[in-house]
Design a protein around this motif. Structure first.
Motif, mmCIF file in Angstrom:
data_model
loop_
_atom_site.group_PDB
_atom_site.id
_atom_site.type_symbol
_atom_site.label_atom_id
_atom_site.label_comp_id
_atom_site.label_asym_id
_atom_site.label_seq_id
_atom_site.Cartn_x
_atom_site.Cartn_y
_atom_site.Cartn_z
ATOM 1 N N GLY A 1 56.377 49.417 80.995
ATOM 2 C CA GLY A 1 56.733 50.807 80.693
ATOM 3 C C GLY A 1 57.802 51.338 81.644
ATOM 4 N N THR A 2 57.677 50.980 82.913
ATOM 5 C CA THR A 2 58.670 51.415 83.897
ATOM 6 C C THR A 2 60.026 50.794 83.604
ATOM 7 N N VAL A 3 60.032 49.518 83.226
ATOM 8 C CA VAL A 3 61.287 48.844 82.866
ATOM 9 C C VAL A 3 61.930 49.543 81.674
ATOM 10 N N ARG A 4 61.126 49.853 80.667
ATOM 11 C CA ARG A 4 61.663 50.543 79.479
ATOM 12 C C ARG A 4 62.221 51.919 79.845
ATOM 13 N N ASN A 5 61.522 52.622 80.750
ATOM 14 C CA ASN A 5 62.031 53.926 81.210
ATOM 15 C C ASN A 5 63.371 53.777 81.917
ATOM 16 N N HIS A 6 63.468 52.752 82.780
ATOM 17 C CA HIS A 6 64.734 52.499 83.482
ATOM 18 C C HIS A 6 65.854 52.200 82.480
ATOM 19 N N LEU A 7 65.555 51.342 81.515
ATOM 20 C CA LEU A 7 66.575 50.979 80.516
ATOM 21 C C LEU A 7 67.013 52.196 79.704
ATOM 22 N N SER A 8 66.056 53.054 79.387
ATOM 23 C CA SER A 8 66.369 54.269 78.638
ATOM 24 C C SER A 8 67.291 55.180 79.444
ATOM 25 N N ARG A 9 66.977 55.336 80.747
ATOM 26 C CA ARG A 9 67.822 56.175 81.618
ATOM 27 C C ARG A 9 69.207 55.565 81.801
ATOM 28 N N ILE A 10 69.245 54.245 81.921
ATOM 29 C CA ILE A 10 70.532 53.545 82.075
ATOM 30 C C ILE A 10 71.421 53.812 80.865
ATOM 31 N N MET A 11 70.840 53.684 79.664
ATOM 32 C CA MET A 11 71.637 53.903 78.440
ATOM 33 C C MET A 11 72.085 55.355 78.336
ATOM 34 N N LEU B 1 60.748 41.859 88.767
ATOM 35 C CA LEU B 1 60.932 42.970 89.704
ATOM 36 C C LEU B 1 59.615 43.633 90.126
ATOM 37 N N PHE B 2 58.488 43.056 89.679
ATOM 38 C CA PHE B 2 57.157 43.581 90.025
ATOM 39 C C PHE B 2 57.004 45.033 89.569
ATOM 40 N N LEU B 3 57.375 45.282 88.327
ATOM 41 C CA LEU B 3 57.256 46.601 87.716
ATOM 42 C C LEU B 3 56.395 46.483 86.473
ATOM 43 N N SER B 4 55.940 47.613 85.966
ATOM 44 C CA SER B 4 55.236 47.590 84.681
ATOM 45 C C SER B 4 56.287 47.558 83.581
#
Length: 199
Positions: free
Chosen positions: A168-178, A163-166
């Motif tokens: 850290g950004t992916v982890r932030n997204h996953l955290s918000r999703i959960m 997805l051309f993300l860092s």
């Protein structure tokens, strides 16, 4: 006479719809399309009153909205082989006036087309009830992209590359999703989102 466009990518299903609707009084199929990019031009050229559009039509995902925008005299009735409440809710929040399962009896589909042609809503009762009861999707489009990639078993680094993300950004997204879904982990979030029809 109600002029109908059938937009369905499977030739056998499209032919079945054509034969079924041709047998109904007051209905006439005037155009066919097998891809979302063909829908607007076909509806405009044939002066269709109603477009019966397969929700899984290849191409532009918002074919119904484009059709309503560019050919405002043509009502849209969406069909789905396996409708889920979230799809119904999203479709009806858009430009579609109707939403039915491919499993409806032919006379019910014909009646739905007549309702849409008259500018009224045409929704199967059980789909309407399910749509009203389903939870609104709290996830952003980007969060859904991340969750879809996670659903395929991808690790955070692989999702970041895809997805051309860092990372850290992916982890932030996953955290918000959960947090938004109340999930215990990413697999639980995938299950919750799938069961709710968001994926």
């Amino acid at each position: 006479m109600i002029r109908i466009l059938i937009a369905e990518h499977l030739p056998l299903v499209r032919r079945g719809l054509l034969v079924t609707l041709a047998a109904e009084p007051g209905l006439r199929v005037v155009a066919e399309a097998g891809h979302a990019q063909e829908v607007v031009n076909a509806a405009r050229a044939a002066a269709a009153d109603v477009a019966v559009v397969d929700l899984d039509l290849p191409g532009e995902p918002a074919a119904a909205d484009s059709l309503a925008e560019q050919v405002p005299g043509c009502g849209v009735l969406l069909l789905s082989a396996a409708p889920n409440p979230a799809q119904v809710r999203e479709a009806l929040a858009g430009a579609a006036l109707g939403f039915m399962s491919l499993c409806v009896p032919p006379e019910r589909l014909a009646e739905g087309i007549r309702q849409v042609a008259a500018g009224r809503r045409a929704i199967e009762a059980e789909l309407a009830v399910a749509a009203l009861q389903c939870a609104t999707n709290p996830l952003t489009r980007r969060e859904l992209d991340v969750l879809r990639a996670a659903a395929g078993g991808a690790r955070s680094t692989e999702i970041a590359d895809e997805l051309f993300l860092s990372v850290g950004t992916v982890r932030n997204h996953l955290s918000r999703i959960m947090c938004k879904t109340g999930a215990r982990n990413r697999l639980d979030a995938v299950r919750i989102a799938s069961d709710s029809g968001w994926l």
